[in-house]
Design a protein around this motif. Structure first.
Motif, PDB file in Angstrom:
ATOM      1  N   ALA A  72       0.846  -1.193   0.000  1.00  0.00           N
ATOM      2  CA  ALA A  72       0.000   0.000   0.000  1.00  0.00           C
ATOM      3  C   ALA A  72       0.881   1.242   0.000  1.00  0.00           C
ATOM      4  N   THR A  73       0.606   2.152  -0.897  1.00  0.00           N
ATOM      5  CA  THR A  73       1.381   3.381  -0.963  1.00  0.00           C
ATOM      6  C   THR A  73       0.471   4.570  -0.730  1.00  0.00           C
ATOM      7  N   ARG A  74       1.076   5.653  -0.270  1.00  0.00           N
ATOM      8  CA  ARG A  74       0.305   6.869  -0.094  1.00  0.00           C
ATOM      9  C   ARG A  74      -0.012   7.465  -1.457  1.00  0.00           C
ATOM     10  N   ARG A  75      -1.031   8.309  -1.476  1.00  0.00           N
ATOM     11  CA  ARG A  75      -1.398   8.971  -2.723  1.00  0.00           C
ATOM     12  C   ARG A  75      -0.186   9.703  -3.302  1.00  0.00           C
ATOM     13  N   PHE A  76      -0.004   9.607  -4.592  1.00  0.00           N
ATOM     14  CA  PHE A  76       1.060  10.243  -5.371  1.00  0.00           C
ATOM     15  C   PHE A  76       2.372   9.471  -5.336  1.00  0.00           C
ATOM     16  N   VAL A  77       2.616   8.638  -4.331  1.00  0.00           N
ATOM     17  CA  VAL A  77       3.916   7.984  -4.166  1.00  0.00           C
ATOM     18  C   VAL A  77       3.893   6.593  -4.792  1.00  0.00           C
ATOM     19  N   ASP A  78       4.898   6.311  -5.647  1.00  0.00           N
ATOM     20  CA  ASP A  78       5.002   4.993  -6.265  1.00  0.00           C
ATOM     21  C   ASP A  78       5.902   4.065  -5.474  1.00  0.00           C
ATOM     22  N   THR A  79       6.929   4.622  -4.861  1.00  0.00           N
ATOM     23  CA  THR A  79       7.819   3.782  -4.074  1.00  0.00           C
ATOM     24  C   THR A  79       8.602   4.646  -3.081  1.00  0.00           C
ATOM     25  N   THR A  80       9.033   4.002  -1.998  1.00  0.00           N
ATOM     26  CA  THR A  80       9.877   4.659  -0.998  1.00  0.00           C
ATOM     27  C   THR A  80      11.169   3.867  -0.890  1.00  0.00           C
ATOM     28  N   VAL A  81      12.291   4.567  -0.963  1.00  0.00           N
ATOM     29  CA  VAL A  81      13.590   3.896  -0.922  1.00  0.00           C
ATOM     30  C   VAL A  81      14.427   4.500   0.194  1.00  0.00           C
ATOM     31  N   LYS A  90      10.538   9.491  -0.660  1.00  0.00           N
ATOM     32  CA  LYS A  90       9.231   9.112  -1.210  1.00  0.00           C
ATOM     33  C   LYS A  90       9.178   9.629  -2.637  1.00  0.00           C
ATOM     34  N   LEU A  91       9.071   8.699  -3.577  1.00  0.00           N
ATOM     35  CA  LEU A  91       9.268   9.036  -4.979  1.00  0.00           C
ATOM     36  C   LEU A  91       8.036   8.749  -5.833  1.00  0.00           C
ATOM     37  N   SER A  92       7.799   9.636  -6.762  1.00  0.00           N
ATOM     38  CA  SER A  92       6.854   9.388  -7.845  1.00  0.00           C
ATOM     39  C   SER A  92       7.687   9.019  -9.067  1.00  0.00           C
ATOM     40  N   LEU A 111       0.610  14.802 -14.120  1.00  0.00           N
ATOM     41  CA  LEU A 111       1.174  14.720 -12.779  1.00  0.00           C
ATOM     42  C   LEU A 111       0.229  13.936 -11.884  1.00  0.00           C
ATOM     43  N   THR A 112      -1.052  14.258 -11.976  1.00  0.00           N
ATOM     44  CA  THR A 112      -2.079  13.544 -11.216  1.00  0.00           C
ATOM     45  C   THR A 112      -3.442  13.858 -11.815  1.00  0.00           C
ATOM     46  N   VAL A 141       5.298  13.823  -1.426  1.00  0.00           N
ATOM     47  CA  VAL A 141       6.318  13.400  -2.385  1.00  0.00           C
ATOM     48  C   VAL A 141       7.591  14.215  -2.186  1.00  0.00           C
ATOM     49  N   ASP A 142       8.723  13.531  -2.082  1.00  0.00           N
ATOM     50  CA  ASP A 142      10.005  14.236  -2.008  1.00  0.00           C
ATOM     51  C   ASP A 142      10.478  14.660  -3.385  1.00  0.00           C
ATOM     52  N   ALA A 143      10.285  13.793  -4.374  1.00  0.00           N
ATOM     53  CA  ALA A 143      10.780  14.104  -5.715  1.00  0.00           C
ATOM     54  C   ALA A 143      10.101  13.200  -6.741  1.00  0.00           C
ATOM     55  N   ILE A 144      10.148  13.658  -7.982  1.00  0.00           N
ATOM     56  CA  ILE A 144       9.702  12.866  -9.126  1.00  0.00           C
ATOM     57  C   ILE A 144      10.956  12.362  -9.824  1.00  0.00           C
ATOM     58  N   LEU A 145      11.036  11.062 -10.043  1.00  0.00           N
ATOM     59  CA  LEU A 145      12.117  10.498 -10.858  1.00  0.00           C
ATOM     60  C   LEU A 145      11.528  10.179 -12.222  1.00  0.00           C
TER      61      LEU A 145
END
Length: 240
Positions: A72-81, A90-92, A111-112, A141-145
């Motif tokens: 389960a991820t938070r809205r907007f976030v695809d993965t956390t590393v 927290k990355l999109s 974007l969304t 979100v910290d950043a978009i990759l």
């Protein structure tokens, strides 16, 4: 596949200073091999789910902690590393292989989603909903990759991949925009960032009920790495 893996994409060392990704040379090499493996089987660019899987695999290969697939991820976030320094990001994750990609600006076609874009009628309501959306986005979100695949034409294998990080803080300046900036039904909003007067332009797309980000200046982002594929390297060598 054998031919592809025997001549993997070459990292160009694009970042002037080591980034949190390029500081781990094994990550860069492993990701290049995943690009090579992909093109051992396909002409189409590595994108969408393929990029997310490759990013996850490269992180796991170098021992970085990453949230498990399908978690389960938070809205907007695809993965956390989490990298060895203990930092959690927290990355999109986004990708593009659009034609005529610019070398100086970046475009995010979605974007969304935001269904309310089609419903609001007043500038005040539009401003309120937009600022609420981006306040949540920047907090989450910290950043978009973004992985960008440069191609000569839609049917050709990409000649270069570029991995770019777009800080979510680039949208923080939206909070200070005046009400007049939201008068249009589908306004385009300029975002200054770290001395760049127009580091990005946020557009509310009424036709598709989505938020688009245009003309993100590459100079306001971090280019982690570029991988050049063998076919373009061969042509350049022949021309010399």
């Amino acid at each position: 596949m054998v031919d592809s893996l025997s001549d993997p994409p070459q990292a160009q060392g694009s970042a002037s200073q080591p980034t949190w990704i390029t500081a781990e040379s094994d990550w860069v090499e492993y990701f290049g091999l995943l690009i090579s493996a992909h093109h051992g089987l396909a002409v189409d660019a590595l994108k969408e789910t393929g990029f997310e899987n490759a990013f996850r695999d490269a992180c796991e290969a170098v021992g970085w902690s990453i949230d498990p697939p399908a978690s389960a991820t938070r809205r907007f976030v695809d993965t956390t590393v989490q990298t060895p320094d203990g930092r959690r990001r927290k990355l999109s994750l986004k990708s593009t292989a659009a034609q005529r990609l610019s070398k100086s600006t970046i475009h995010i076609s979605k974007l969304t989603e935001a269904a309310w874009i089609q419903d609001v009628r007043s500038a005040r309501s539009r401003r309120t909903r937009t600022l609420e959306l981006f306040e949540e986005y920047c907090a989450t979100v910290d950043a978009i990759l973004m992985l960008r695949a440069f191609r000569d034409d839609p049917q050709s294998v990409p000649y270069c991949y570029q991995l770019v990080e777009i800080p979510s803080a680039i949208f923080a300046s939206l909070q200070s925009l005046p009400l007049s900036a939201f008068e249009a039904d589908g306004p385009t909003l300029d975002c200054p960032f770290e001395g760049e007067s127009g580091a990005a332009r946020v557009s509310l797309d009424r036709s598709d009920a989505k938020v688009t980000v245009k003309q993100i200046k590459l100079s306001a982002c971090v280019v982690h790495e570029e991988w050049e594929l063998g076919e373009r390297r061969l042509r350049q060598a022949e021309s010399r």
